[in-house]
Structure formats: structure tokens, C-alpha cells
Design a protein around this motif. Structure first.
Motif, short mmCIF file in Angstrom:
data_model
loop_
_atom_site.label_atom_id
_atom_site.label_comp_id
_atom_site.label_asym_id
_atom_site.label_seq_id
_atom_site.Cartn_x
_atom_site.Cartn_y
_atom_site.Cartn_z
N LEU A 142 0.69 -1.21 -0.16
CA LEU A 142 -0.08 -0.11 -0.06
C LEU A 142 1.00 1.34 -0.27
CD1 LEU A 142 -2.48 -1.02 2.75
CD2 LEU A 142 -3.18 -0.82 0.33
N ALA A 143 0.27 2.34 -0.42
CA ALA A 143 1.06 3.36 -0.65
C ALA A 143 1.81 4.19 0.68
CB ALA A 143 0.16 4.77 -1.32
N ASN A 144 1.01 3.87 1.79
CA ASN A 144 1.62 4.60 2.94
C ASN A 144 2.18 3.74 3.93
OD1 ASN A 144 -1.21 3.79 3.37
ND2 ASN A 144 -1.19 4.55 5.30
N THR A 145 2.19 2.32 3.59
CA THR A 145 2.90 1.52 4.36
C THR A 145 4.21 0.77 3.79
OG1 THR A 145 1.41 -0.45 3.68
CG2 THR A 145 1.00 0.83 5.90
N CYS A 146 3.95 -0.18 2.87
CA CYS A 146 5.18 -0.96 2.44
C CYS A 146 5.63 -0.36 1.19
CB CYS A 146 4.52 -2.40 1.77
SG CYS A 146 4.18 -3.33 3.12
N ILE A 147 4.95 0.22 0.54
CA ILE A 147 5.52 1.35 -0.75
C ILE A 147 6.50 2.30 0.06
CG2 ILE A 147 5.19 2.83 -2.43
CD1 ILE A 147 4.37 -0.24 -3.19
N GLU A 148 6.08 2.96 0.90
CA GLU A 148 6.74 4.29 1.53
C GLU A 148 7.83 3.61 2.36
OE1 GLU A 148 6.27 7.53 4.76
OE2 GLU A 148 4.40 7.20 3.43
N SER A 149 7.80 2.41 3.05
CA SER A 149 8.70 2.03 3.77
C SER A 149 9.91 1.60 2.95
CB SER A 149 8.31 0.83 5.06
OG SER A 149 9.28 0.52 5.78
N THR A 150 9.61 1.01 1.87
CA THR A 150 10.54 0.26 0.99
C THR A 150 11.21 1.19 0.42
OG1 THR A 150 9.04 -1.71 0.82
CG2 THR A 150 10.82 -1.34 -0.95
N ALA A 151 10.54 1.94 -0.12
CA ALA A 151 11.12 3.28 -1.08
C ALA A 151 11.89 4.33 -0.01
CB ALA A 151 9.94 4.05 -1.80
N ASP A 166 -0.11 6.73 -9.26
CA ASP A 166 -1.50 6.14 -9.47
C ASP A 166 -1.35 4.44 -9.82
OD1 ASP A 166 -0.11 6.40 -11.75
OD2 ASP A 166 -1.75 7.61 -12.74
N ALA A 167 -0.17 3.93 -9.55
CA ALA A 167 0.11 2.58 -9.63
C ALA A 167 0.15 1.87 -8.17
CB ALA A 167 1.22 2.30 -10.44
N THR A 168 -0.41 2.41 -7.14
CA THR A 168 -0.58 1.94 -6.03
C THR A 168 -2.11 2.36 -5.28
OG1 THR A 168 0.26 2.11 -3.76
CG2 THR A 168 0.22 4.13 -5.08
N SER A 169 -2.45 1.80 -4.14
CA SER A 169 -3.49 2.33 -3.46
C SER A 169 -3.38 2.40 -1.81
CB SER A 169 -4.67 1.29 -3.73
OG SER A 169 -5.78 1.82 -3.44
N ALA A 170 -4.16 2.70 -1.29
CA ALA A 170 -4.35 3.01 0.33
C ALA A 170 -5.77 2.76 0.75
CB ALA A 170 -3.98 4.22 0.65
N PHE A 171 -5.94 2.62 2.18
CA PHE A 171 -7.32 2.21 2.66
C PHE A 171 -8.16 3.56 2.74
CE2 PHE A 171 -5.35 -1.19 5.37
CZ PHE A 171 -5.56 -2.09 4.56
N THR A 172 -7.41 4.70 2.70
CA THR A 172 -8.19 6.11 2.75
C THR A 172 -7.53 7.11 1.79
OG1 THR A 172 -6.85 7.10 4.47
CG2 THR A 172 -8.81 5.89 5.19
N LYS A 173 -8.13 7.94 1.45
CA LYS A 173 -7.82 9.26 0.59
C LYS A 173 -6.70 9.90 1.14
CE LYS A 173 -11.91 9.52 -2.50
NZ LYS A 173 -13.18 10.58 -2.74
N GLU A 174 -6.91 10.14 2.45
CA GLU A 174 -5.87 10.95 3.34
C GLU A 174 -4.56 9.99 3.53
OE1 GLU A 174 -10.07 11.88 4.59
OE2 GLU A 174 -9.15 9.89 4.32
N ALA A 175 -4.66 8.84 3.45
CA ALA A 175 -3.34 8.14 3.66
C ALA A 175 -2.66 8.03 2.29
CB ALA A 175 -3.60 6.54 3.81
N ALA A 178 -1.16 11.63 2.05
CA ALA A 178 0.27 11.74 3.00
C ALA A 178 1.17 11.17 2.20
CB ALA A 178 -0.15 11.05 4.27
N ALA A 179 1.07 9.96 1.71
CA ALA A 179 2.33 9.15 0.79
C ALA A 179 2.79 10.08 -0.27
CB ALA A 179 1.54 7.91 0.43
N HIS A 180 2.07 10.64 -0.84
CA HIS A 180 2.49 11.30 -2.23
C HIS A 180 2.89 13.02 -2.04
CE1 HIS A 180 0.41 7.53 -3.81
NE2 HIS A 180 1.75 7.38 -3.93
N GLU A 181 1.97 13.56 -1.28
CA GLU A 181 2.00 15.00 -1.16
C GLU A 181 2.86 15.39 0.14
OE1 GLU A 181 0.89 16.52 -3.75
OE2 GLU A 181 0.12 14.78 -4.52
N ILE A 182 2.82 14.78 1.30
CA ILE A 182 3.52 15.22 2.44
C ILE A 182 4.73 14.36 2.58
CG2 ILE A 182 3.49 15.26 4.79
CD1 ILE A 182 0.23 15.64 4.66
N ASN A 183 4.74 12.96 2.57
CA ASN A 183 6.04 12.23 2.82
C ASN A 183 6.89 12.04 1.58
OD1 ASN A 183 4.87 12.07 5.46
ND2 ASN A 183 4.15 10.00 5.43
N GLY A 184 6.10 11.58 0.59
CA GLY A 184 6.99 11.34 -0.61
C GLY A 184 8.07 12.11 -0.92
#
Length: 201
Positions: A142-151, A166-175, A178-184
């Protein structure tokens, strides 16, 4: 930039439980996945990488077993919940790779990760180095867990990191936000759409 000799596509957790309609976790990702066309974009990304001669590295999560973590000192609530639900259960349909993402000759299947990072306690770093890879494109779940941690771990190890938002997903729009606009932007060298990536391959 994305040379076939130095670039690897990291396909994280392409399990039925995540990607198939009947999967245990798909209902939780369905709204976000459909909003970004995650599964068609994942297919396009993998297909585009194969056509470009870029090697695919499967980065799978640990397949659950009934007695996981029984003797661990510090399992996380996330791990215990996965055990309880037997997500990606070993020898089950949910723990098989989705039919659209079956390994092919030349693909590398990395040792399973126990938590979020595909690098921690696996052979991913070794496999990438042995294949001369120093640019990694990270897609999957998922974008905010395994994708973020691995990357993020990959960046710390010195890899050039590309996220495909857009080749990933998450449980919520907020996640996803966060994954792409804040943490990425704090660790990724490039954050692209599927079409932007394909144009560069």
C-alpha cells in the motif's frame, strides 16, 4: 534516466487479497483504487517495464500462518491483526500472486518481508546490487505502508527512488495524500503518474 541495465521495477505485494475483487483487503482499498485506476495502471507499468527490458523484482509480504508472532517479543498491532485475519495466508488463494501479475522468466522473487520494508531482513538490497540496479521504481500496495517504507529505505541505502502515485492504493484518500504529497517529497527523487513514467521508459 531509466536505463534497462540500471533500473529495476519493484512490484510490492501483488497478492489476490489486495488486488482481486474477492480478496480480504480489496474492499478496504476499492474506493481509492478505482479513483486512480490503480490496477490498470499497475498492469500498464509492469507491461511497460517488460517491454523496455527493465527487470521486475517481486517484493512480497510474509504469508500468514496461524502461529505467527506467538513467541515474538514485539509484534506490532498491525502484524497481529494480519495474523488474526490470516491475510495473504500461506497456501491459500489470497496468498497467491494475482493472475495479472504472475512472475515470468528473468524476474526476481525477493524473500518475504515481515513488516513494511521490502529491504529489512530480506535479500532485496543484495539482489539489486548483484544485478547492477541503482534506480528503483516502486509500485504496488500500500502507498503509505510497504511502498513508503521500502522506497524510503531504498533512498537511505543510496538508490534513486521513483514513486508512481497512481500505480498504488491505500485504505483512505488521506493516506494516499500523505504518501505522495507530504511524505513522498521528503525522500523520493521523482513522483510520477503511470503515463509520465511510461513516456520516460
Amino acid at each position: 534516466m531509466y536505463s534497462k541495465t540500471t533500473t529495476g521495477l519493484l512490484l510490492v505485494d501483488p497478492y489476490n487479497d489486495f488486488l482481486a475483487d474477492e480478496g480480504k483487503l480489496y474492499p478496504r482499498t476499492k474506493e481509492v483504487s478505482e479513483s486512480v485506476n490503480a490496477i490498470p495502471n499497475l498492469k500498464a507499468t509492469v507491461s511497460g517495464a517488460r517491454k523496455a527490458g527493465i527487470r521486475i523484482f517481486y517484493v512480497p509480504h510474509h504469508r500468514s500462518e496461524p502461529h505467527d508472532f506467538d513467541t515474538w517479543m514485539h509484534p506490532t498491532p498491525y502484524q497481529l491483526k494480519a495474523k488474526e485475519g490470516q491475510v495473504f495466508a500461506k497456501d491459500s488463494w489470497g496468498g497467491e500472486f494475482h493472475p495479472d501479475f504472475q512472475p515470468q522468466a528473468g524476474d526476481i522473487i525477493v524473500k518475504e518481508h515481515w513488516a513494511s520494508s521490502g529491504f529489512a531482513n530480506t535479500d532485496l538490497d543484495h539482489q539489486l546490487k548483484m544485478h547492477g540496479i541503482h534506480h528503483i521504481v516502486v509500485v504496488g500496495m500500500l502507498a503509505n505502508t510497504c511502498i513508503e517504507s521500502t522506497a524510503r529505505f531504498g533512498m537511505e541505502l543510496g538508490y534513486h527512488v521513483t514513486l508512481v502515485k497512481d500505480a498504488t492504493s491505500a485504505f483512505t484518500k488521506e493516506a494516499m495524500h500523505a504518501a505522495h504529497e507530504i511524505n513522498g517529497p521528503t525522500y523520493a527523487h521523482a513522483i510520477l503518474t503511470t503515463q509520465e513514467l511510461l513516456a520516460k521508459l
